[in-house]
Design an enzyme around this catalytic site. Sequence first.
Site, PDB file in Angstrom:
ATOM      1  N   HIS A  71       9.244  -3.745  -3.824  1.00  0.00           N
ATOM      2  CA  HIS A  71       9.723  -2.454  -4.301  1.00  0.00           C
ATOM      3  C   HIS A  71       9.969  -2.457  -5.809  1.00  0.00           C
ATOM      4  O   HIS A  71       9.775  -1.455  -6.477  1.00  0.00           O
ATOM      5  CB  HIS A  71      11.010  -2.099  -3.540  1.00  0.00           C
ATOM      6  N   ASP A  72      10.398  -3.602  -6.337  1.00  0.00           N
ATOM      7  CA  ASP A  72      10.685  -3.724  -7.765  1.00  0.00           C
ATOM      8  C   ASP A  72       9.468  -3.435  -8.645  1.00  0.00           C
ATOM      9  O   ASP A  72       9.630  -3.183  -9.842  1.00  0.00           O
ATOM     10  CB  ASP A  72      11.175  -5.142  -8.081  1.00  0.00           C
ATOM     11  N   SER A  85      11.274   5.519  -6.364  1.00  0.00           N
ATOM     12  CA  SER A  85      12.236   5.228  -5.298  1.00  0.00           C
ATOM     13  C   SER A  85      13.096   6.464  -5.023  1.00  0.00           C
ATOM     14  O   SER A  85      12.556   7.545  -4.791  1.00  0.00           O
ATOM     15  CB  SER A  85      13.070   4.020  -5.722  1.00  0.00           C
ATOM     16  N   ARG A 140      25.141  -5.644  -3.190  1.00  0.00           N
ATOM     17  CA  ARG A 140      24.048  -5.857  -4.135  1.00  0.00           C
ATOM     18  C   ARG A 140      23.105  -6.963  -3.646  1.00  0.00           C
ATOM     19  O   ARG A 140      21.892  -6.884  -3.808  1.00  0.00           O
ATOM     20  CB  ARG A 140      24.620  -6.225  -5.502  1.00  0.00           C
ATOM     21  N   ASP A 146       5.472  -3.515  -1.120  1.00  0.00           N
ATOM     22  CA  ASP A 146       6.773  -2.832  -1.016  1.00  0.00           C
ATOM     23  C   ASP A 146       7.044  -2.541   0.459  1.00  0.00           C
ATOM     24  O   ASP A 146       6.444  -1.638   1.033  1.00  0.00           O
ATOM     25  CB  ASP A 146       6.705  -1.532  -1.833  1.00  0.00           C
TER      26      ASP A 146
END
Lengths: 376, 194
Positions: free
Chosen positions: A349-350, A149, A219, A316
């Site tokens: 994405h994680d 990332s 967040r 992602d």
Amino acid sequence: MPSLGSVTAQQMHFSDPLPLRSGATLPAYDLCFETYGTLNAERSNAVLVCHALNASHHVAGLNEQGQAGWWDNLVGPGKPLDTARYFVIGVNNLGSCFGSTGPMHINPETGRVWGADFPVLTVEDWVDAQVRLVQRLGIAQLAAVLGGSLGGMQALAWTLRHPDKLRHCLAVATAPNLSAQNIAFNEVARRAIVTDPDFQGGHFYAHGVVPQRGLRVARMIGHITYLAEDAMETKFGRELKAEELAYTTQGVEFQIESYLRHQGDKFSAYFDANTYLLITRALDYFDPARDHGGSLTRAFEGARGNQFLLVSFTTDWRFAPARSREIVKALVDNRIAVSYAEIDAPHGHDAFLLEDPRYHGVMRAYFERIAQEFAA
Amino acid sequence: MSERRDLEIIADLVPAGSRVLDLGCGTGELLAHLRDHKGCTGYGIELDDANVLACVQRGIDVIQLNLEDGLALFDDHSFDVVLQLDTLQHLRKTENMLRETARVGRIGIVSFPNFAHWANRLHVLQGRMPITRALPYQWYDTPNIRVGTYADFELLAQRCGLAVTDSFGLQGGEVVRWWPNLRASVAVFRFGQR
């Protein structure tokens, strides 16, 4: 898998001012870092691991609080980045809130907390600071720089700015710049923080408050973008928090709401609001092609001596595979050695932080290939 | 080992020191051979996860792509040689892929199972689809979605404006230049752009 066991963070002070891309200068600073494994006699087995938005120098092993590092599944003895062979360095970036100099520290020139006056940082500035740390550790050339990332952007920036100081670049789930949609999400997060009355123009430290409401919302929105829609559907669907609907507009009805609020609460308790602004801005600014007439191919001209591994994940949507392919194209145009794996993983994405046999298999194989260079 | 011989025969078509793109490179065996014996450089393209891993383990630069998406990643004539070995028959957009091969490489080399091999003809004469070394699948469970013959390819090459500079058959690890459409189970064509 065995872990490194307990690890200890170190601090290094730098008194040489650091010129920043913005034109400002950071007069002096500290970097917080951890190292794992042993530097070999030739000093040729060092790997720098760069962190993303909310992570730190604590990459692997257990810290004093007993917390495992954020990439503990990848880094350690017998793991894909094997600390039995490599000397691994994790460093907390400038402006962050985990030990390196940041907006919560004292500005030596005014004697007051930096707060919102902390200089705006870029990926390139972080990399320049990392270069000094690596030099001070006595390493002239890293075997590799690895990041996911935003960390991947740093790994790329190493090859663009200091190609002779590393051999391999491993950039996972990254992009050559942020899209308008990416910037939009960052801006919503920043506005949530800045418009929180407790933000106090970024000088909340003096008022003894923290803009926790803003951080929570920041967040929450960030978290949505790290997950794939299907994965979120599988995990939460329309599952209710209680057995029956309560017909409330402000209470929690759905599990997904409960989850996001929990993530927001946790995050707002430890993360610094000014750091969040600085790091999302560094993401926004990263755009190596912009420095080369809009050509990413020209940006990588200087990196012809480096070798690359790029990895992306099919679900992602924040840093989609197409963005990694743009980087691959720029490298291929320059006839640079590159391997690229597109991992079919459901986690969005994680995924770059999770254990997946195909993903970790490729990482392990690539690190074994690098190790052959210095083992021979 | 006729497969090993086939690989060496194909490798002989590649000039030493070439920059090579291998479409559907499998485990990277040919690229490794070209690197180690002929000083070639370049990339393999592969879709299969296990093959991508095998390439990385071998130290071959591999790019995981679906060839059906085309070769937009590569500029015109950016490679000396583009290989497309035992791959053509798996692709839906056969014609497009051939044109792309000729666009990206100065030399294109293609190999595929020749459906007109006498053994296949014998199967068909008996009223059954062939199952042979080159075509080992049942008709209802085959990845080969395009079956063509040596002679068919000559026509397609003409249609795509390819200048065929060499062509032959492969059978049992030997080059077949005499009646290849009948006598060879594998067809090999080398071409440039007209």
